[in-house]
Design a protein around this motif. Structure first.
Motif, PDB file in Angstrom:
ATOM      1  N   PRO A  11       0.828  -1.213   0.000  1.00  0.00           N
ATOM      2  CA  PRO A  11       0.000   0.000   0.000  1.00  0.00           C
ATOM      3  C   PRO A  11       0.864   1.267   0.000  1.00  0.00           C
ATOM      4  O   PRO A  11       0.360   2.357  -0.208  1.00  0.00           O
ATOM      5  CB  PRO A  11      -0.818  -0.114   1.292  1.00  0.00           C
ATOM      6  CG  PRO A  11      -0.004  -0.977   2.179  1.00  0.00           C
ATOM      7  CD  PRO A  11       0.761  -1.915   1.279  1.00  0.00           C
ATOM      8  N   ASN A  12       2.170   1.088   0.233  1.00  0.00           N
ATOM      9  CA  ASN A  12       3.077   2.244   0.223  1.00  0.00           C
ATOM     10  C   ASN A  12       3.471   2.533  -1.223  1.00  0.00           C
ATOM     11  O   ASN A  12       4.163   1.756  -1.876  1.00  0.00           O
ATOM     12  CB  ASN A  12       4.316   1.899   1.078  1.00  0.00           C
ATOM     13  CG  ASN A  12       5.354   3.019   1.058  1.00  0.00           C
ATOM     14  OD1 ASN A  12       5.870   3.375  -0.010  1.00  0.00           O
ATOM     15  ND2 ASN A  12       5.640   3.565   2.213  1.00  0.00           N
ATOM     16  N   ARG A  14       5.561   4.533  -2.796  1.00  0.00           N
ATOM     17  CA  ARG A  14       6.979   4.577  -3.205  1.00  0.00           C
ATOM     18  C   ARG A  14       7.541   3.163  -3.292  1.00  0.00           C
ATOM     19  O   ARG A  14       8.183   2.785  -4.280  1.00  0.00           O
ATOM     20  CB  ARG A  14       7.798   5.393  -2.200  1.00  0.00           C
ATOM     21  CG  ARG A  14       9.265   5.497  -2.602  1.00  0.00           C
ATOM     22  CD  ARG A  14      10.091   6.195  -1.552  1.00  0.00           C
ATOM     23  NE  ARG A  14      10.330   5.320  -0.391  1.00  0.00           N
ATOM     24  CZ  ARG A  14      11.189   5.633   0.593  1.00  0.00           C
ATOM     25  NH1 ARG A  14      11.820   6.787   0.560  1.00  0.00           N
ATOM     26  NH2 ARG A  14      11.390   4.824   1.596  1.00  0.00           N
ATOM     27  N   GLY A  45       3.370 -13.257   3.568  1.00  0.00           N
ATOM     28  CA  GLY A  45       2.545 -12.582   4.577  1.00  0.00           C
ATOM     29  C   GLY A  45       2.200 -13.535   5.715  1.00  0.00           C
ATOM     30  O   GLY A  45       1.699 -14.629   5.462  1.00  0.00           O
ATOM     31  N   THR A  54       9.439  -6.056  -0.808  1.00  0.00           N
ATOM     32  CA  THR A  54       9.832  -4.859  -0.066  1.00  0.00           C
ATOM     33  C   THR A  54      11.208  -4.372  -0.488  1.00  0.00           C
ATOM     34  O   THR A  54      12.194  -5.110  -0.328  1.00  0.00           O
ATOM     35  CB  THR A  54       9.859  -5.193   1.441  1.00  0.00           C
ATOM     36  OG1 THR A  54       8.604  -5.753   1.828  1.00  0.00           O
ATOM     37  CG2 THR A  54      10.145  -3.967   2.280  1.00  0.00           C
ATOM     38  N   PRO A  55      11.318  -3.160  -1.048  1.00  0.00           N
ATOM     39  CA  PRO A  55      12.646  -2.614  -1.354  1.00  0.00           C
ATOM     40  C   PRO A  55      13.389  -2.297  -0.060  1.00  0.00           C
ATOM     41  O   PRO A  55      12.801  -1.722   0.873  1.00  0.00           O
ATOM     42  CB  PRO A  55      12.353  -1.327  -2.132  1.00  0.00           C
ATOM     43  CG  PRO A  55      10.893  -1.279  -2.356  1.00  0.00           C
ATOM     44  CD  PRO A  55      10.247  -2.247  -1.440  1.00  0.00           C
ATOM     45  N   MET A  57      17.644  -1.402   1.587  1.00  0.00           N
ATOM     46  CA  MET A  57      19.018  -1.057   1.195  1.00  0.00           C
ATOM     47  C   MET A  57      19.845  -2.343   1.106  1.00  0.00           C
ATOM     48  O   MET A  57      19.650  -3.287   1.866  1.00  0.00           O
ATOM     49  CB  MET A  57      19.643  -0.101   2.200  1.00  0.00           C
ATOM     50  CG  MET A  57      18.926   1.242   2.364  1.00  0.00           C
ATOM     51  SD  MET A  57      18.335   2.005   0.832  1.00  0.00           S
ATOM     52  CE  MET A  57      19.899   2.366  -0.005  1.00  0.00           C
ATOM     53  N   ALA A  69      15.534  -3.910   9.493  1.00  0.00           N
ATOM     54  CA  ALA A  69      14.127  -3.527   9.695  1.00  0.00           C
ATOM     55  C   ALA A  69      14.059  -2.158  10.378  1.00  0.00           C
ATOM     56  O   ALA A  69      13.545  -2.009  11.488  1.00  0.00           O
ATOM     57  CB  ALA A  69      13.411  -4.586  10.534  1.00  0.00           C
ATOM     58  N   SER A  70      14.593  -1.158   9.651  1.00  0.00           N
ATOM     59  CA  SER A  70      14.762   0.184  10.246  1.00  0.00           C
ATOM     60  C   SER A  70      13.476   0.996  10.248  1.00  0.00           C
ATOM     61  O   SER A  70      13.179   1.714  11.210  1.00  0.00           O
ATOM     62  CB  SER A  70      15.838   0.951   9.471  1.00  0.00           C
ATOM     63  OG  SER A  70      15.544   0.907   8.071  1.00  0.00           O
ATOM     64  N   PRO A  78       8.776  -2.599  10.974  1.00  0.00           N
ATOM     65  CA  PRO A  78       7.974  -2.714   9.744  1.00  0.00           C
ATOM     66  C   PRO A  78       7.247  -4.061   9.754  1.00  0.00           C
ATOM     67  O   PRO A  78       7.704  -5.027  10.376  1.00  0.00           O
ATOM     68  CB  PRO A  78       9.030  -2.661   8.641  1.00  0.00           C
ATOM     69  CG  PRO A  78      10.314  -3.069   9.287  1.00  0.00           C
ATOM     70  CD  PRO A  78      10.216  -2.643  10.730  1.00  0.00           C
TER      71      PRO A  78
HETATM   72  C1  LIG Z   1       3.332  -0.398   4.381  1.00  0.00           C
HETATM   73  C2  LIG Z   1       3.627  -1.748   4.997  1.00  0.00           C
HETATM   74  O1  LIG Z   1       4.973  -2.074   4.716  1.00  0.00           O
HETATM   75  P1  LIG Z   1       5.965  -2.682   5.811  1.00  0.00           P
HETATM   76  O2  LIG Z   1       6.041  -4.170   5.592  1.00  0.00           O
HETATM   77  O3  LIG Z   1       5.628  -2.195   7.172  1.00  0.00           O
HETATM   78  O4  LIG Z   1       7.364  -2.065   5.336  1.00  0.00           O
HETATM   79  C3  LIG Z   1       7.587  -0.663   5.523  1.00  0.00           C
HETATM   80  C4  LIG Z   1       8.900  -0.304   4.885  1.00  0.00           C
HETATM   81  O5  LIG Z   1       9.944  -1.021   5.526  1.00  0.00           O
HETATM   82  C5  LIG Z   1       8.900  -0.621   3.414  1.00  0.00           C
HETATM   83  O6  LIG Z   1       7.984   0.213   2.749  1.00  0.00           O
HETATM   84  C6  LIG Z   1      10.294  -0.470   2.818  1.00  0.00           C
HETATM   85  O7  LIG Z   1      10.254  -0.750   1.434  1.00  0.00           O
HETATM   86  C7  LIG Z   1      10.839   0.954   3.026  1.00  0.00           C
HETATM   87  N1  LIG Z   1      12.317   0.929   2.764  1.00  0.00           N
HETATM   88  C8  LIG Z   1      13.118   0.405   3.754  1.00  0.00           C
HETATM   89  N2  LIG Z   1      12.568  -0.019   4.924  1.00  0.00           N
HETATM   90  C9  LIG Z   1      13.365  -0.589   5.885  1.00  0.00           C
HETATM   91  O8  LIG Z   1      12.849  -0.981   6.938  1.00  0.00           O
HETATM   92  N3  LIG Z   1      14.719  -0.748   5.686  1.00  0.00           N
HETATM   93  C10 LIG Z   1      15.337  -0.333   4.552  1.00  0.00           C
HETATM   94  O9  LIG Z   1      16.553  -0.536   4.392  1.00  0.00           O
HETATM   95  C11 LIG Z   1      14.523   0.284   3.521  1.00  0.00           C
HETATM   96  C12 LIG Z   1      15.054   0.731   2.308  1.00  0.00           C
HETATM   97  C13 LIG Z   1      14.216   1.225   1.287  1.00  0.00           C
HETATM   98  C14 LIG Z   1      14.724   1.605   0.031  1.00  0.00           C
HETATM   99  C15 LIG Z   1      13.873   2.043  -0.965  1.00  0.00           C
HETATM  100  C16 LIG Z   1      12.499   2.131  -0.722  1.00  0.00           C
HETATM  101  O10 LIG Z   1      11.666   2.550  -1.706  1.00  0.00           O
HETATM  102  C17 LIG Z   1      11.959   1.785   0.523  1.00  0.00           C
HETATM  103  C18 LIG Z   1      12.814   1.325   1.541  1.00  0.00           C
HETATM  104  C19 LIG Z   1       2.734  -2.804   4.343  1.00  0.00           C
HETATM  105  O11 LIG Z   1       3.096  -3.328   3.309  1.00  0.00           O
HETATM  106  N4  LIG Z   1       1.602  -3.068   4.970  1.00  0.00           N
HETATM  107  C20 LIG Z   1       0.631  -3.992   4.393  1.00  0.00           C
HETATM  108  C21 LIG Z   1       0.691  -5.347   5.107  1.00  0.00           C
HETATM  109  C22 LIG Z   1       1.940  -6.041   4.724  1.00  0.00           C
HETATM  110  C23 LIG Z   1       2.058  -7.441   5.262  1.00  0.00           C
HETATM  111  O12 LIG Z   1       3.110  -8.016   5.133  1.00  0.00           O
HETATM  112  N5  LIG Z   1       0.980  -8.029   5.877  1.00  0.00           N
HETATM  113  C24 LIG Z   1       1.086  -9.372   6.412  1.00  0.00           C
HETATM  114  C25 LIG Z   1       0.551  -9.413   7.840  1.00  0.00           C
HETATM  115  C26 LIG Z   1       1.699  -9.250   8.768  1.00  0.00           C
HETATM  116  C27 LIG Z   1       1.199  -9.225  10.238  1.00  0.00           C
HETATM  117  O13 LIG Z   1       0.317  -8.387  10.520  1.00  0.00           O
HETATM  118  O14 LIG Z   1       1.692 -10.035  11.020  1.00  0.00           O
HETATM  119  C28 LIG Z   1       0.335 -10.379   5.539  1.00  0.00           C
HETATM  120  O15 LIG Z   1       0.238 -10.170   4.315  1.00  0.00           O
HETATM  121  O16 LIG Z   1      -0.098 -11.390   6.058  1.00  0.00           O
HETATM  122  C29 LIG Z   1      -0.764  -3.425   4.575  1.00  0.00           C
HETATM  123  O17 LIG Z   1      -0.910  -2.522   5.419  1.00  0.00           O
HETATM  124  O18 LIG Z   1      -1.644  -3.916   3.850  1.00  0.00           O
END
Ligand SMILES: C[C@H](OP(=O)(O)OC[C@@H](O)[C@@H](O)[C@@H](O)Cn1c2nc(=O)[nH]c(=O)c-2cc2ccc(O)cc21)C(=O)N[C@@H](CCC(=O)N[C@@H](CCC(=O)O)C(=O)O)C(=O)O
Length: 144
Positions: A11-12, A14, A45, A54-55, A57, A69-70, A78
């Motif tokens: 959903p993000n 970028r 998931g 997930t992109p 570094m 997981a910064s 995250p």
């Molecule tokens: C927005 C959220 O993403 P997130 O997994 O929290 O990850 C957040 C960020 O880390 C992610 O956007 C990274 O890509 C950001 N990011 C970096 N994030 C980092 O943490 N470290 C990095 O080094 C990094 C580099 C980077 C470089 C380029 C770029 O474009 C982004 C970069 C997301 O995807 N949420 C989903 C759920 C995702 C998910 O995995 N759901 C699970 C459930 C998990 C659970 O609830 O237990 C499932 O499908 O079952 C949603 O809300 O629908």
């Protein structure tokens, strides 16, 4: 054995756009952020069982990778962190190459070594850790 399942776009905006450019260009475009190299992590998931991409570094040493997981120093991990904890079988695309890895969260001296490598690869990680009481987790990915 590659991860299989339905891809669920982030959903993000970028992250989703970077992932899609990275993949559609065969790992030749969308491969950096602020001029520093980026990799794409595939996780399953923890609830949906869907493929999350997930992109992150690129932190690499002698063929092993680390992912950090910064989340920019946010107070919470995250979401992808919880996916990896639930199922350490991940895939990582670095440029045109994508392989399977087993992720292992590192601690102690091993973490200190990989954290040093991570900050060398992407100096803002040090600022992120300063910004939060959360200990930013690091996984080492070992080729399967
Ligand atoms: C927005 C959220 O993403 P997130 O997994 O929290 O990850 C957040 C960020 O880390 C992610 O956007 C990274 O890509 C950001 N990011 C970096 N994030 C980092 O943490 N470290 C990095 O080094 C990094 C580099 C980077 C470089 C380029 C770029 O474009 C982004 C970069 C997301 O995807 N949420 C989903 C759920 C995702 C998910 O995995 N759901 C699970 C459930 C998990 C659970 O609830 O237990 C499932 O499908 O079952 C949603 O809300 O629908």
């Amino acid at each position: 054995m590659p991860i299989t399942g339905e891809y669920a776009p982030s959903p993000n905006d970028r992250a989703r756009k970077q992932t899609e450019l990275y993949e559609s260009s065969g790992g030749t475009q969308g491969t950096t952020m602020n001029g520093m190299p980026v990799v794409i992590l595939w996780t399953l998931g923890a609830r949906s069982g869907k493929i999350r991409k997930t992109p992150l570094m690129r932190v690499e040493h002698d063929g092993d990778y680390a992912v950090v997981a910064s989340l920019g120093g946010a107070p919470q991990h995250p979401v992808w962190y919880h996916n990896v904890v639930a199922d350490p079988h991940v895939e990582l695309q670095d440029g045109p190459e994508r392989h399977d890895y087993t992720a292992r969260e590192v601690t102690g001296e091993e973490k200190a070594l990989w954290w040093k490598r991570a900050v060398e690869a992407y100096p803002p990680y040090a600022d992120y850790q300063e910004r939060t009481d959360r200990e930013i987790p690091v996984f080492v990915l070992e080729r399967r």
